[in-house]
Design an enzyme around this catalytic site. Sequence first.
Site, PDB file in Angstrom:
ATOM      1  N   ASP A  18       0.829  -1.201   0.000  1.00 61.56           N
ATOM      2  CA  ASP A  18       0.000   0.000   0.000  1.00 61.56           C
ATOM      3  C   ASP A  18       0.872   1.263   0.000  1.00 61.56           C
ATOM      4  O   ASP A  18       1.969   1.264  -0.551  1.00 61.56           O
ATOM      5  CB  ASP A  18      -0.974  -0.059   1.183  1.00 61.56           C
ATOM      6  CG  ASP A  18      -0.240  -0.280   2.514  1.00 61.56           C
ATOM      7  OD1 ASP A  18       0.916   0.180   2.650  1.00 61.56           O
ATOM      8  OD2 ASP A  18      -0.809  -0.930   3.409  1.00 61.56           O
ATOM      9  N   SER A  19       0.384   2.331   0.621  1.00 59.61           N
ATOM     10  CA  SER A  19       1.117   3.602   0.565  1.00 59.61           C
ATOM     11  C   SER A  19       2.519   3.502   1.172  1.00 59.61           C
ATOM     12  O   SER A  19       3.425   4.229   0.765  1.00 59.61           O
ATOM     13  CB  SER A  19       0.331   4.696   1.296  1.00 59.61           C
ATOM     14  OG  SER A  19       0.026   4.290   2.615  1.00 59.61           O
ATOM     15  N   ILE A  20       2.689   2.599   2.144  1.00 61.37           N
ATOM     16  CA  ILE A  20       3.998   2.519   2.804  1.00 61.37           C
ATOM     17  C   ILE A  20       5.033   1.947   1.835  1.00 61.37           C
ATOM     18  O   ILE A  20       6.218   2.196   1.937  1.00 61.37           O
ATOM     19  CB  ILE A  20       3.887   1.678   4.103  1.00 61.37           C
ATOM     20  CG1 ILE A  20       2.870   2.350   5.036  1.00 61.37           C
ATOM     21  CG2 ILE A  20       5.235   1.561   4.791  1.00 61.37           C
ATOM     22  CD1 ILE A  20       2.499   1.514   6.250  1.00 61.37           C
TER      23      ILE A  20
END
Lengths: 246, 246
Positions: A18-20
């Site tokens: 995801d965003s990480i």
Amino acid sequence: MGSSEIRGSRPRIVLFGDSITEQSFRPGGWGAALADVYSRKADITIRGYGGYNTRWALHLLGHIFPSDGSAPPVAVTIFFGANDAALLGRNSHRQHVPLKEYKDNLRLIVQHLKESSPTILIVLITPPPIDEDGRMEFARSVYGDKAMKLPERTNEVTGLYAKECINLAAELQIPCINLWSKMQETEGWQKKFLSDGLHLTEEGNGAVFREVVRVFSEAGLNADSMPYDFPHHSVISGDNPEQAFL
Amino acid sequence: MGSSEIRGSRPRIVLFGDSITEQSFRPGGWGAALADVYSRKADITIRGYGGYNTRWALHLLGHIFPSDGSAPPVAVTIFFGANDAALLGRNSHRQHVPLKEYKDNLRLIVQHLKESSPTILIVLITPPPIDEDGRMEFARSVYGDKAMKLPERTNEVTGLYAKECINLAAELQIPCINLWSKMQETEGWQKKFLSDGLHLTEEGNGAVFREVVRVFSEAGLNADSMPYDFPHHSVISGDNPEQAFL
């Protein structure tokens, strides 16, 4: 394979999450640091999708990792759960995925990858811990009085998702980085590792980077022992360079 | 193409060059910054080879950019010259390539790429300026009394290589970043942009990054106007996620 032998191509390592994962090439990011460590030896491909949970990730699988098995990566990190663990009835409920489905989805991702390549190294990464105060501070800094009154994620619930991730890795006998626990071993982890209670600071990125390098190395994917794609410049003869490239 | 349309694959941008390209994923590096800007839109592939000159780079061309034209990149930066400009009779003479051959080699690289894809965007980058004092200080810090007594590169000679790079770009009508001149416009460039008189500091990396983004954008390769590979999470329906992926 000797270090001066011509290989010409590089194995590929995919970071799926995801965003990480998406943000892992920002300054100090764990993805960029991996790309530097595996420089001239392996290519790091980012496949990070901010806001995605495992349910939505399933729709990407066939595109990112085609089933025809053409040029599968040698290794993949699977780093989901932070969005799945968003609470029902709170601000990010749209991203919520039930705990059991999260584990089932992770299993489907792993199975798909194993079918694309039986030798692929798959590393699961749990979501990081949540600093609920940090989430609230961040919301207030962005939305002021209109900010949510209760955090949309809690550390306790995210910990349940981390646990299922670890359980699945044990069942499937694949490596897992327990980031949720690992980060909480350090005092002040809330601000040291997390910038807004969820995403990583440079130090948080450093922690992920070190864990990934450690697990990759333990599994035999150690940059130091991997060959260069092309000869090091020091072995190229000034008078007869062709020789090094035969 | 709408920003929520499924494309599933990403165009590829290759950074081809010497150590200044190879090191571009270190903290603050220009390559990592590009990867972040083109996040979810294009993949950045590093093909940087420390110590390489254009003569040796020719041996890599067919491997890195196969002539069969399979999946050519949309854009390539060609960033050589710092090693070609090493002086004869000095410490790094093995890497020296005569000025005329440097230009001819660059031309061969450009021609090869254009044959692999007629629409490819090729950007030449001149070598950065040389801080001769910085080179000597660096040599003394590593080799002490055994350090070279004269710098192995001079700013003046490197400037001649930069000029040929610019001339070639004009002849071939392709974009060129005149890094040699651009950096010297800033007072204190010697220490501000260069860490050892040759390689880039974080600020030097920032300068390269800004120039590459500017030239790419002017040529129509602007991240802001490029589509995502997959839908942004905000357009995925919680109840009916399939719809976004049709």
